[in-house]
Motif scaffolding. Structure first.
Motif, mmCIF file in Angstrom:
data_model
loop_
_atom_site.group_PDB
_atom_site.id
_atom_site.type_symbol
_atom_site.label_atom_id
_atom_site.label_comp_id
_atom_site.label_asym_id
_atom_site.label_seq_id
_atom_site.Cartn_x
_atom_site.Cartn_y
_atom_site.Cartn_z
ATOM 1 N N LEU A 70 0.849 -1.185 0.000
ATOM 2 C CA LEU A 70 0.000 0.000 0.000
ATOM 3 C C LEU A 70 0.885 1.234 0.000
ATOM 4 N N LEU A 71 0.703 2.110 -0.973
ATOM 5 C CA LEU A 71 1.483 3.339 -1.040
ATOM 6 C C LEU A 71 0.542 4.529 -1.021
ATOM 7 N N HIS A 72 0.814 5.499 -0.153
ATOM 8 C CA HIS A 72 0.056 6.733 -0.132
ATOM 9 C C HIS A 72 0.748 7.724 -1.068
ATOM 10 N N PRO A 73 -0.012 8.486 -1.886
ATOM 11 C CA PRO A 73 0.623 9.397 -2.841
ATOM 12 C C PRO A 73 1.624 10.350 -2.216
ATOM 13 N N CYS A 76 -3.919 6.977 10.121
ATOM 14 C CA CYS A 76 -4.652 5.900 10.786
ATOM 15 C C CYS A 76 -5.348 5.015 9.763
ATOM 16 N N ILE A 77 -6.074 5.644 8.845
ATOM 17 C CA ILE A 77 -6.835 4.883 7.857
ATOM 18 C C ILE A 77 -5.900 4.089 6.954
ATOM 19 N N SER A 78 -4.788 4.694 6.533
ATOM 20 C CA SER A 78 -3.852 4.002 5.649
ATOM 21 C C SER A 78 -3.280 2.757 6.323
ATOM 22 N N LEU A 79 -2.918 2.886 7.591
ATOM 23 C CA LEU A 79 -2.384 1.730 8.313
ATOM 24 C C LEU A 79 -3.456 0.685 8.546
ATOM 25 N N CYS A 80 -4.682 1.144 8.745
ATOM 26 C CA CYS A 80 -5.793 0.214 8.894
ATOM 27 C C CYS A 80 -6.004 -0.564 7.595
ATOM 28 N N LEU A 81 -5.965 0.137 6.460
ATOM 29 C CA LEU A 81 -6.077 -0.523 5.172
ATOM 30 C C LEU A 81 -4.959 -1.544 4.983
ATOM 31 N N PHE A 82 -3.743 -1.137 5.346
ATOM 32 C CA PHE A 82 -2.609 -2.054 5.220
ATOM 33 C C PHE A 82 -2.859 -3.336 6.014
ATOM 34 N N ASN A 83 -3.337 -3.176 7.241
ATOM 35 C CA ASN A 83 -3.585 -4.331 8.084
ATOM 36 C C ASN A 83 -4.606 -5.271 7.448
ATOM 37 N N HIS A 84 -5.686 -4.704 6.906
ATOM 38 C CA HIS A 84 -6.722 -5.535 6.308
ATOM 39 C C HIS A 84 -6.245 -6.239 5.049
ATOM 40 N N VAL A 85 -5.517 -5.497 4.203
ATOM 41 C CA VAL A 85 -5.026 -6.101 2.969
ATOM 42 C C VAL A 85 -3.978 -7.162 3.279
ATOM 43 N N PHE A 86 -3.102 -6.873 4.236
ATOM 44 C CA PHE A 86 -2.072 -7.828 4.609
ATOM 45 C C PHE A 86 -2.689 -9.130 5.144
ATOM 46 N N SER A 87 -3.880 -9.019 5.753
ATOM 47 C CA SER A 87 -4.533 -10.211 6.292
ATOM 48 C C SER A 87 -4.963 -11.182 5.191
#
Length: 277
Positions: free
Chosen positions: A21-24, A263-274
């Protein structure tokens, strides 16, 4: 059918480090670091990424053999990786989804029925290129064509902007608004975007996912009744996953929008990584 291969238009050049996941906002920093996370960089090759705009090239990319043609042209031009738009500003995605509408027609042209994203991913891999999926993350309305979930289905998601001289205005009421943003603080919006990211990670073998427009609309947004305040931490995923020291970023008194997006970006990372470590 399928032999139409006119000149390719609407492409931009970008460089980025490999990360699922990369944030612009991080792209320039990754470029400065030499994109050392990319496979090509690890192999001693300077990374060169081609950004593929799927609305400007809607007709050109509407046939599998045309897709393979342009992927091979990118390889011949020295590209090492492709960035493919998967979700546009109109809320629509370029694959059959359980969570978002699929775009099948654009500017009067209806695309033949085939796996567009899968064809691009396979063609890139066959050509020896990396490929990343890009999302207009919190864009949920195209103001030019008046398409998107903010227009049809979820107007309650729209952000509220402060417009100088006019005060607070829901985005649907702002004249000539080209891209309408959902309010990233809303748990329903977060759940929607997370579901799409997880779905794409499960369906397709991308090397990474990029969060384009993974932000608030601008400095004038959001001023709704549900903005950058601790209520956003009603989303248990955000509250439990993201911490600074012993306190969630969202619960700090000096909360600010960029911290919320982190917060949201790290949350997304956690979900995708799962679903795709």
């Amino acid at each position: 059918a399928g032999a139409y291969v006119p000149p390719l238009l609407g492409l931009d050049w970008h460089m980025g480090q490999r990360s699922f996941l990369l944030h612009p906002a991080s792209i320039s920093a990754f470029a400065a670091a030499g994109a050392t996370g990319c496979r090509s960089a690890a192999e001693g090759v300077k990374p060169k990424l081609m950004w593929l705009d799927c609305s400007a090239n809607w007709v050109r990319f509407s046939y599998p053999d045309s897709i393979r043609y342009y992927v091979n042209k990118c390889r011949e031009a020295g590209m090492t990786a492709l960035v493919l738009y998967v979700k546009g500003t109109s809320s629509e995605v370029l694959y059959p989804s359980e969570y978002a509408p699929q775009v099948r027609e654009w500017k009067g042209f209806t695309r033949p029925d085939f796996d567009f994203v899968g064809t691009f991913v396979d063609a890139a891999h066959d050509a020896g290129l990396e490929i990343y999926g890009s999302f207009n993350t919190f864009a949920e309305g195209n103001g030019v064509f008046r398409r998107g979930l903010i227009y049809d289905g979820h107007p309650e998601w729209q952000a509220v902007n402060y417009v100088p001289g006019r005060g607070l205005m829901p985005q649907l009421e702002i004249p000539d608004k080209k891209v309408l943003f959902a309010n990233p603080a809303l748990p329903a919006v977060q759940d929607h975007e997370i579901a799409i990211f997880k779905e794409v990670a499960q369906k397709y073998d991308f090397g990474g996912l990029l969060l384009d427009r993974g932000r608030y609309d601008n400095i004038q947004s959001d001023f709704s009744g549900f903005c950058h305040i601790p209520q956003c931490c009603k989303n248990a995923a955000l509250r439990n996953i993201v911490h600074t020291g012993h306190a969630c970023l969202c619960s700090k008194k000096r909360f600010f929008p960029n911290g919320h997006i982190l917060c949201i970006s790290l949350c997304l990372f956690n979900h995708v990584f799962s679903v795709k470590p």
